[in-house]
Motif scaffolding. Structure first.
Motif, PDB file in Angstrom:
ATOM      1  N   PRO A 198       0.820  -1.212   0.000  1.00 22.14           N
ATOM      2  CA  PRO A 198       0.000   0.000   0.000  1.00 22.14           C
ATOM      3  C   PRO A 198       0.858   1.268   0.000  1.00 22.14           C
ATOM      4  CG  PRO A 198      -0.554  -1.432   1.868  1.00 22.14           C
ATOM      5  CD  PRO A 198       0.677  -1.982   1.235  1.00 22.14           C
ATOM      6  N   PHE A 199       0.314   2.303  -0.609  1.00 25.07           N
ATOM      7  CA  PHE A 199       0.955   3.622  -0.582  1.00 25.07           C
ATOM      8  C   PHE A 199       1.031   4.123   0.865  1.00 25.07           C
ATOM      9  CE2 PHE A 199       0.205   8.226  -0.449  1.00 25.07           C
ATOM     10  CZ  PHE A 199       1.233   8.706  -1.246  1.00 25.07           C
ATOM     11  N   ARG A 200      -0.085   3.954   1.592  1.00 22.96           N
ATOM     12  CA  ARG A 200      -0.127   4.435   2.977  1.00 22.96           C
ATOM     13  C   ARG A 200      -1.173   3.633   3.750  1.00 22.96           C
ATOM     14  NH1 ARG A 200      -2.052   9.865   2.337  1.00 22.96           N
ATOM     15  NH2 ARG A 200       0.004  10.814   2.346  1.00 22.96           N
ATOM     16  N   GLU A 201      -0.892   3.347   5.031  1.00 24.24           N
ATOM     17  CA  GLU A 201      -1.921   2.704   5.855  1.00 24.24           C
ATOM     18  C   GLU A 201      -1.887   3.319   7.249  1.00 24.24           C
ATOM     19  OE1 GLU A 201      -0.777  -1.366   5.103  1.00 24.24           O
ATOM     20  OE2 GLU A 201       0.467  -1.410   6.898  1.00 24.24           O
ATOM     21  N   VAL A 202      -3.059   3.594   7.766  1.00 21.55           N
ATOM     22  CA  VAL A 202      -3.155   4.308   9.037  1.00 21.55           C
ATOM     23  C   VAL A 202      -4.086   3.543   9.982  1.00 21.55           C
ATOM     24  CG1 VAL A 202      -3.851   6.493  10.116  1.00 21.55           C
ATOM     25  CG2 VAL A 202      -2.804   6.502   7.856  1.00 21.55           C
ATOM     26  N   THR A 203      -3.649   3.388  11.234  1.00 19.63           N
ATOM     27  CA  THR A 203      -4.486   2.785  12.274  1.00 19.63           C
ATOM     28  C   THR A 203      -4.803   3.875  13.294  1.00 19.63           C
ATOM     29  OG1 THR A 203      -3.406   0.663  11.969  1.00 19.63           O
ATOM     30  CG2 THR A 203      -4.602   0.956  14.019  1.00 19.63           C
ATOM     31  N   MET A 204      -6.057   3.980  13.670  1.00 17.84           N
ATOM     32  CA  MET A 204      -6.485   5.057  14.578  1.00 17.84           C
ATOM     33  C   MET A 204      -7.224   4.472  15.776  1.00 17.84           C
ATOM     34  SD  MET A 204      -8.066   7.225  11.444  1.00 17.84           S
ATOM     35  CE  MET A 204      -7.823   5.972  10.198  1.00 17.84           C
ATOM     36  N   GLN A 205      -7.164   5.163  16.896  1.00 17.76           N
ATOM     37  CA  GLN A 205      -7.954   4.786  18.070  1.00 17.76           C
ATOM     38  C   GLN A 205      -9.021   5.860  18.272  1.00 17.76           C
ATOM     39  OE1 GLN A 205      -7.534   1.897  19.535  1.00 17.76           O
ATOM     40  NE2 GLN A 205      -5.726   1.439  18.289  1.00 17.76           N
ATOM     41  N   ILE A 206     -10.270   5.422  18.404  1.00 20.25           N
ATOM     42  CA  ILE A 206     -11.358   6.392  18.565  1.00 20.25           C
ATOM     43  C   ILE A 206     -12.059   6.145  19.892  1.00 20.25           C
ATOM     44  CG2 ILE A 206     -13.387   7.405  17.491  1.00 20.25           C
ATOM     45  CD1 ILE A 206     -12.547   6.152  14.880  1.00 20.25           C
ATOM     46  N   PRO A 207     -11.902   7.062  20.854  1.00 18.19           N
ATOM     47  CA  PRO A 207     -12.597   6.900  22.141  1.00 18.19           C
ATOM     48  C   PRO A 207     -14.053   7.337  22.033  1.00 18.19           C
ATOM     49  CG  PRO A 207     -11.216   8.866  22.177  1.00 18.19           C
ATOM     50  CD  PRO A 207     -11.087   8.287  20.795  1.00 18.19           C
ATOM     51  N   LEU A 208     -14.922   6.644  22.761  1.00 21.30           N
ATOM     52  CA  LEU A 208     -16.350   6.997  22.716  1.00 21.30           C
ATOM     53  C   LEU A 208     -17.027   6.537  24.001  1.00 21.30           C
ATOM     54  CD1 LEU A 208     -18.703   7.967  20.707  1.00 21.30           C
ATOM     55  CD2 LEU A 208     -19.130   5.535  20.391  1.00 21.30           C
TER      56      LEU A 208
ATOM     57  N   TYR B 247      -9.295   1.975  10.697  1.00 19.27           N
ATOM     58  CA  TYR B 247      -8.226   1.860   9.690  1.00 19.27           C
ATOM     59  C   TYR B 247      -8.578   2.623   8.413  1.00 19.27           C
ATOM     60  CZ  TYR B 247      -7.495  -2.326  12.545  1.00 19.27           C
ATOM     61  OH  TYR B 247      -7.324  -3.186  13.588  1.00 19.27           O
ATOM     62  N   ARG B 248      -7.562   3.072   7.716  1.00 19.51           N
ATOM     63  CA  ARG B 248      -7.707   3.445   6.310  1.00 19.51           C
ATOM     64  C   ARG B 248      -6.429   2.989   5.613  1.00 19.51           C
ATOM     65  NH1 ARG B 248     -11.767   3.950   2.717  1.00 19.51           N
ATOM     66  NH2 ARG B 248     -11.277   5.330   0.990  1.00 19.51           N
ATOM     67  N   VAL B 249      -6.603   2.144   4.621  1.00 15.55           N
ATOM     68  CA  VAL B 249      -5.457   1.689   3.822  1.00 15.55           C
ATOM     69  C   VAL B 249      -5.636   2.254   2.416  1.00 15.55           C
ATOM     70  CG1 VAL B 249      -4.259  -0.293   2.831  1.00 15.55           C
ATOM     71  CG2 VAL B 249      -5.132  -0.413   5.170  1.00 15.55           C
ATOM     72  N   GLN B 250      -4.639   3.019   1.959  1.00 12.62           N
ATOM     73  CA  GLN B 250      -4.664   3.585   0.611  1.00 12.62           C
ATOM     74  C   GLN B 250      -3.668   2.788  -0.213  1.00 12.62           C
ATOM     75  OE1 GLN B 250      -3.652   7.616   1.788  1.00 12.62           O
ATOM     76  NE2 GLN B 250      -5.815   8.221   1.820  1.00 12.62           N
TER      77      GLN B 250
END
Ligand code: NAD
Length: 424
Positions: A43-53, A69-72
């Motif tokens: 992948p060009f870029r991959e991002v892992t995020m934590q979202i509190p709720l 996640y978002r994988v581009q």
């Protein structure tokens, strides 16, 4: 109280195995060197995020952390494009494989997009509507620096829908001004395209019709079995019934229903909207999802999740044609076995491309701020799909390969050509 829900990251999944397998064969046939292979796979870029709720639980309010996640994967042919999935089993490996699949799908359809995928590891049925809205808007804040009308354009996927897209559009527009083109699959009132909601199912039915025409097989009266009765499955069933096919069984996550004389699909849609499931549909008998996949029929259409036809159950499939309306529903080993015993498998990157094609139309309409009528969108969708189908079926016939092999060869060659022309 703090509750952290962290899904398994890095686990190997059917999707990844499938991609590796199909690509390895294509790379060999196209004679690609190692550098070209690496560029096309990673992948060009991959991002892992934590979202509190803060969510409402039985014991009171709880702070949960959801992983997103978002994988581009690739943007040689246009902005990254791909859906957002809300499902407890969403993980990075799956996102990578599905993002890559989008790159090949948009290339095969010959629309100016690359490939991406994203999602949140969450069971949305456990959240209230307002919690889901807050989660989606926080996800959008974190995605904000990655996405853009000419950068990356998300869309709906499993458990996301026009309402979720509307929340993303709203949140993104707060910081970027009115930007309907930031997502596709929006409600019609907010710049959604007429025809988008039904486009994937409509396209899967249209491809099924072209396959029948090529085989001089009548679609009218053909016995069709469909697994999954969400957006894709229900619209595929409705359109095939309109075209005269006999839909003899359909299913959802709770199980299936069957009727040998043919199910009234419109009645099934109404029943699901009232009862929340297919179970109990008048005039039908119940069956399990495993039994449904083994029903004798002309056309089997998996339209739910990946990996449902695999080496454990491939032998029980008794259809002449399998149309992959879902993404990667047939594992590569099952795919080879079905091909060897003469079952035609129509690959996902062709069969379910209708959704992303009409997403492209929606994006183009948003940029021009000029909506098209539904009939125009569906005619152009059919033109686009017919063109892709003829290229794939023709390529497969000339090379004596499966349709999947021909589809991958053409898609990968198109992406490689764009990379070479751009020189990056
Ligand atoms: P959806 O959430 O609207 O519907 C999914 C359906 O599958 C539901 O009926 C659900 O009950 C059923 N299901 C879930 N788990 C199941 C299981 N274990 N066994 C049997 N049925 C099960 O999702 P959708 O948008 O219809 O997507 C279905 C598939 O099509 C996915 O693979 C998705 O990636 C793919 N796809 C969707 C689009 C689109 O435009 N929505 C486009 C291309 C591909």
């Amino acid at each position: 109280m703090t509750l952290t829900r962290v899904p398994v990251v890095g686990q190997q999944c059917h999707c990844r195995d499938n991609q590796d397998h199909f690509l390895a064969r294509t790379f060999e046939r196209l004679g690609l060197d190692d550098a070209q292979r690496q560029f096309l796979v990673h992948p060009f870029r991959e991002v892992t995020m934590q979202i509190p709720l803060h969510v409402t639980a039985e014991e009171g309010e709880a702070l949960c952390t959801f992983t997103a996640y978002r994988v581009q994967h690739n943007h040689a042919r246009g902005p990254f494009k791909g859906g957002l999935r809300y499902h407890p089993e969403v993980n990075l490996e799956e996102m990578r494989a599905l993002a890559q699949l989008m790159t090949w799908k948009t290339a095969l359809a010959n629309i100016p997009f690359g490939g991406a995928k994203g999602g949140i590891a969450v069971d949305p049925s456990e959240l209230t509507l307002s919690e889901l809205e807050t989660l989606t808007k926080r996800f959008t804040q974190k995605l904000g620096i990655l996405i853009g009308v000419h950068e990356d354009v998300p869309a709906p996927d499993v458990n996301t829908n026009p309402q979720v897209m509307a929340w993303i559009f709203e949140e993104y527009s707060k910081t970027h001004g009115y930007t309907p083109g930031i997502v596709t699959g929006k409600p019609l009132e907010l710049g959604g395209a007429a025809g988008r909601l039904e486009a994937t199912g409509y396209g899967a039915a249209f491809i099924t019709m072209l396959v029948c025409e090529s085989r001089s097989m009548a679609l009218e009266g053909a016995r069709v079995v469909i697994q999954g009765f969400g957006n894709v499955g229900s619209y595929t069933a409705l359109r095939l019934a309109e075209l005269g096919a006999k839909v003899i069984a359909v299913s959802d996550v709770y199980g299936g229903v069957t009727c040998d004389a043919g199910i009234d699909v419109q009645e099934a849609v109404t029943h699901v909207s009232d009862a929340g499931r297919l179970e109990g549909l008048a005039g039908t008998d119940a069956l399990t999802n495993d039994e449904l996949l083994a029903l004798p029929c002309d056309i089997l259409i998996p339209a739910a999740l990946d990996g449902v036809i695999n080496c454990d159950n491939e032998g029980s499939v008794r259809a002449d044609i399998v149309v992959e309306a879902a993404n990667m529903p047939v594992t590569h080993m099952a795919d080879d076995a079905l091909h060897d015993r003469g079952v035609l498998v129509v690959p996902d990157i062709l069969a379910n491309a209708g959704g992303v094609i009409v997403s492209y139309f929606e994006w183009a309409q948003n940029i021009q701020e000029f909506p098209w009528p539904r009939a125009l969108a569906l005619t152009r969708l059919e033109d686009c799909l017919r063109n892709a189908y003829e290229r794939v079926a023709g390529g497969a016939a000339r090379a004596g390969t499966s349709m999947r092999t021909a589809a991958y060869d053409q898609a990968v060659a198109a992406v490689l050509r764009a990379i070479e022309l751009r020189g990056f």
